[in-house]
Design a protein around this motif. Structure first.
Motif, PDB file in Angstrom:
ATOM      1  N   ARG A 148       0.531 -20.627   6.772  1.00 12.41           N
ATOM      2  CA  ARG A 148      -0.744 -20.054   6.359  1.00 12.41           C
ATOM      3  C   ARG A 148      -0.880 -18.599   6.818  1.00 12.41           C
ATOM      4  O   ARG A 148      -1.330 -17.720   6.061  1.00 12.41           O
ATOM      5  N   ASN A 149      -0.454 -18.325   8.067  1.00 11.73           N
ATOM      6  CA  ASN A 149      -0.555 -16.958   8.575  1.00 11.73           C
ATOM      7  C   ASN A 149       0.374 -16.020   7.821  1.00 11.73           C
ATOM      8  O   ASN A 149       0.025 -14.870   7.513  1.00 11.73           O
ATOM      9  N   ILE A 150       1.595 -16.490   7.506  1.00 11.08           N
ATOM     10  CA  ILE A 150       2.541 -15.646   6.762  1.00 11.08           C
ATOM     11  C   ILE A 150       2.003 -15.348   5.374  1.00 11.08           C
ATOM     12  O   ILE A 150       2.047 -14.205   4.892  1.00 11.08           O
TER      13      ILE A 150
ATOM     14  N   ILE B 285       1.027 -11.748   3.905  1.00 12.59           N
ATOM     15  CA  ILE B 285       1.593 -11.235   2.654  1.00 12.59           C
ATOM     16  C   ILE B 285       0.485 -10.850   1.685  1.00 12.59           C
ATOM     17  O   ILE B 285       0.533  -9.800   1.024  1.00 12.59           O
ATOM     18  N   SER B 286      -0.537 -11.710   1.586  1.00 10.67           N
ATOM     19  CA  SER B 286      -1.655 -11.407   0.686  1.00 10.67           C
ATOM     20  C   SER B 286      -2.389 -10.143   1.117  1.00 10.67           C
ATOM     21  O   SER B 286      -2.751  -9.291   0.277  1.00 10.67           O
ATOM     22  N   GLU B 287      -2.614 -10.002   2.440  1.00 11.21           N
ATOM     23  CA  GLU B 287      -3.291  -8.799   2.935  1.00 11.21           C
ATOM     24  C   GLU B 287      -2.457  -7.547   2.670  1.00 11.21           C
ATOM     25  O   GLU B 287      -2.977  -6.496   2.276  1.00 11.21           O
TER      26      GLU B 287
ATOM     27  N   LYS C 292      -2.657  -6.767  -0.947  1.00 11.02           N
ATOM     28  CA  LYS C 292      -3.983  -6.278  -1.295  1.00 11.02           C
ATOM     29  C   LYS C 292      -4.217  -4.849  -0.839  1.00 11.02           C
ATOM     30  O   LYS C 292      -4.873  -4.044  -1.524  1.00 11.02           O
ATOM     31  N   ASN C 293      -3.676  -4.510   0.351  1.00 11.41           N
ATOM     32  CA  ASN C 293      -3.941  -3.202   0.940  1.00 11.41           C
ATOM     33  C   ASN C 293      -2.910  -2.146   0.551  1.00 11.41           C
ATOM     34  O   ASN C 293      -3.259  -0.957   0.390  1.00 11.41           O
ATOM     35  N   PHE C 294      -1.639  -2.544   0.399  1.00 15.70           N
ATOM     36  CA  PHE C 294      -0.582  -1.547   0.244  1.00 15.70           C
ATOM     37  C   PHE C 294       0.205  -1.680  -1.052  1.00 15.70           C
ATOM     38  O   PHE C 294       1.123  -0.887  -1.297  1.00 15.70           O
ATOM     39  N   GLN C 295      -0.059  -2.673  -1.842  1.00 15.12           N
ATOM     40  CA  GLN C 295       0.639  -2.837  -3.113  1.00 15.12           C
ATOM     41  C   GLN C 295      -0.365  -3.022  -4.245  1.00 15.12           C
ATOM     42  O   GLN C 295      -0.302  -3.971  -5.019  1.00 15.12           O
ATOM     43  N   LYS C 296      -1.317  -2.165  -4.325  1.00 19.92           N
ATOM     44  CA  LYS C 296      -2.325  -2.219  -5.372  1.00 19.92           C
ATOM     45  C   LYS C 296      -1.706  -1.835  -6.709  1.00 19.92           C
ATOM     46  O   LYS C 296      -0.732  -1.067  -6.761  1.00 19.92           O
ATOM     47  N   PRO C 297      -2.235  -2.353  -7.790  1.00 23.25           N
ATOM     48  CA  PRO C 297      -1.687  -1.977  -9.108  1.00 23.25           C
ATOM     49  C   PRO C 297      -1.804  -0.481  -9.395  1.00 23.25           C
ATOM     50  O   PRO C 297      -0.977   0.091 -10.101  1.00 23.25           O
TER      51      PRO C 297
ATOM     52  N   ASN D 221       2.778  -0.200   8.961  1.00 22.85           N
ATOM     53  CA  ASN D 221       1.786  -1.287   8.947  1.00 22.85           C
ATOM     54  C   ASN D 221       2.445  -2.661   8.802  1.00 22.85           C
ATOM     55  O   ASN D 221       2.038  -3.639   9.437  1.00 22.85           O
ATOM     56  N   ALA D 222       3.486  -2.716   7.972  1.00 19.02           N
ATOM     57  CA  ALA D 222       4.202  -3.985   7.802  1.00 19.02           C
ATOM     58  C   ALA D 222       4.867  -4.409   9.096  1.00 19.02           C
ATOM     59  O   ALA D 222       4.853  -5.589   9.482  1.00 19.02           O
ATOM     60  N   LEU D 223       5.482  -3.405   9.811  1.00 21.01           N
ATOM     61  CA  LEU D 223       6.102  -3.726  11.105  1.00 21.01           C
ATOM     62  C   LEU D 223       5.059  -4.195  12.107  1.00 21.01           C
ATOM     63  O   LEU D 223       5.298  -5.132  12.892  1.00 21.01           O
TER      64      LEU D 223
END
Length: 340
Positions: free
Chosen positions: A50-52, A56-58, A61-66, A134-136
């Protein structure tokens, strides 16, 4: 019946049942502990997944916007609203070669275009660096949470194992105390039973020596249902008066049997005589019936002979007189002479 052996078997069975019950309880507790550990591991795995997924969703949502995609302008639903005319001025950067708005050698906005491209490349590079950092950081935070939850789960597991070990020691101690108490009670019970058995044996010997069985008292065989009935295991035999009464009764039975046989013989002779008379009467009746049957047959034969003679006479009359006029050809010619 060996009461001591039965009591020993009962006690051994109780001890065995108590040991089996303790072992079953230990196995049940161990199974419960394993189930708890499995549930905790499954819960931890679900939380990790669930945390992973949440991370991934966050991140998406924050860094891979369309809007940040390079090809977003090809599928932008607001493209028509954002679209501008084909050319706004001579310096319009959208004036391409295919539009025939500007020609080769007329790159008037070269400096601005290069500056814009460099700035755009710089922004893309900084954006990728920020996304990577941010990913790190998110991955490091997720690893920290995972390590923390794993340490807590290990501590809970160790605490549960320690409690289970203490419970097992307590059960073993209680079983030892129970077995020790049972052994003491068994020894005391055997001692009391041995003393009681010796006392019962002495009482039985004294009762047998003073009882009616060894003293051969004739009154001991008299039943409580009447003096004409005896108790077989105490009866020592009949006296002379009883034997004489039995012999007299036997003689009377023999005489009665002879009388009954004589009456039966006379009754059989009477039955035989009546059977012979009935057979003779039946024979006479059968002969009378046979004689009557012969007479009726003779009368019937005479009647049949007369009827046969009359039939023959009638046939001769019909043949010679009644049927003697035969038809001629003239008789047959009178038929079928017209069309009708």
């Amino acid at each position: 019946v060996d009461k001591d052996a039965l009591d020993t078997q009962v006690k051994d069975r109780k001890i065995k049942e108590a040991a089996e019950k303790a072992r079953d309880e230990e196995l049940a507790n161990e199974m419960k502990q394993n189930d708890k550990i499995m549930c905790m591991l499954e819960e931890r795995q679900k939380n990790d997944i669930r945390n992973i997924n949440k991370a991934i969703s966050e991140f998406q949502k924050n860094f891979q916007k369309p809007e940040t995609r390079r090809e977003f302008d090809l599928s932008d639903p607001q493209a028509l609203k954002k679209d501008r005319p084909a050319r706004l001025s001579d310096n319009d950067p959208r004036c391409t070669v295919s539009g025939l708005q500007k020609f080769m050698g007329e790159d008037l906005n070269y400096d601005q275009r290069m500056k814009f491209q460099k700035e755009q490349l710089r922004e893309w590079s900084l954006q990728q660096q920020r996304d990577w950092k941010n990913a790190l950081a998110d991955q490091k935070f997720a690893d920290h949470l995972y390590d923390k939850s794993r340490i807590e789960l290990d501590q809970k597991t160790m605490e549960q194992q320690r409690k289970e070990e203490e419970s097992r020691r307590a059960v073993c101690a209680a079983t030892k105390d129970f077995n020790r108490t049972q052994a003491a009670e068994l020894a005391e019970r055997k001692k009391l039973e041995k003393y009681q058995k010796m006392k019962d044996d002495m009482d039985e010997i004294s009762s047998l020596l003073q009882g009616n069985l060894l003293s051969e008292n004739p009154e001991q065989a008299v039943s409580s249902f009447g003096r004409h009935r005896v108790i077989t295991d105490r009866w020592k035999g009949m006296n002379q008066d009883q034997l004489m009464a039995i012999r007299y009764s036997q003689q009377q039975q023999v005489l009665e049997k002879l009388r009954l046989k004589d009456e039966e013989r006379r009754r059989d002779a009477e039955w035989d005589r009546q059977s012979i008379q009935a057979a003779r009467a039946q024979l006479v009746l059968e002969r009378h019936q046979q004689r009557q049957n012969r007479e009726r047959r003779q009368v019937l034969d005479n009647i049949n002979a007369e009827l046969s003679q009359e039939q023959k006479s009638k046939n001769i009359y019909l043949k010679e007189e009644a049927y003697s006029n035969f038809p001629t050809g003239q008789y047959y010619a009178q038929f079928n002479t017209t069309s009708r």
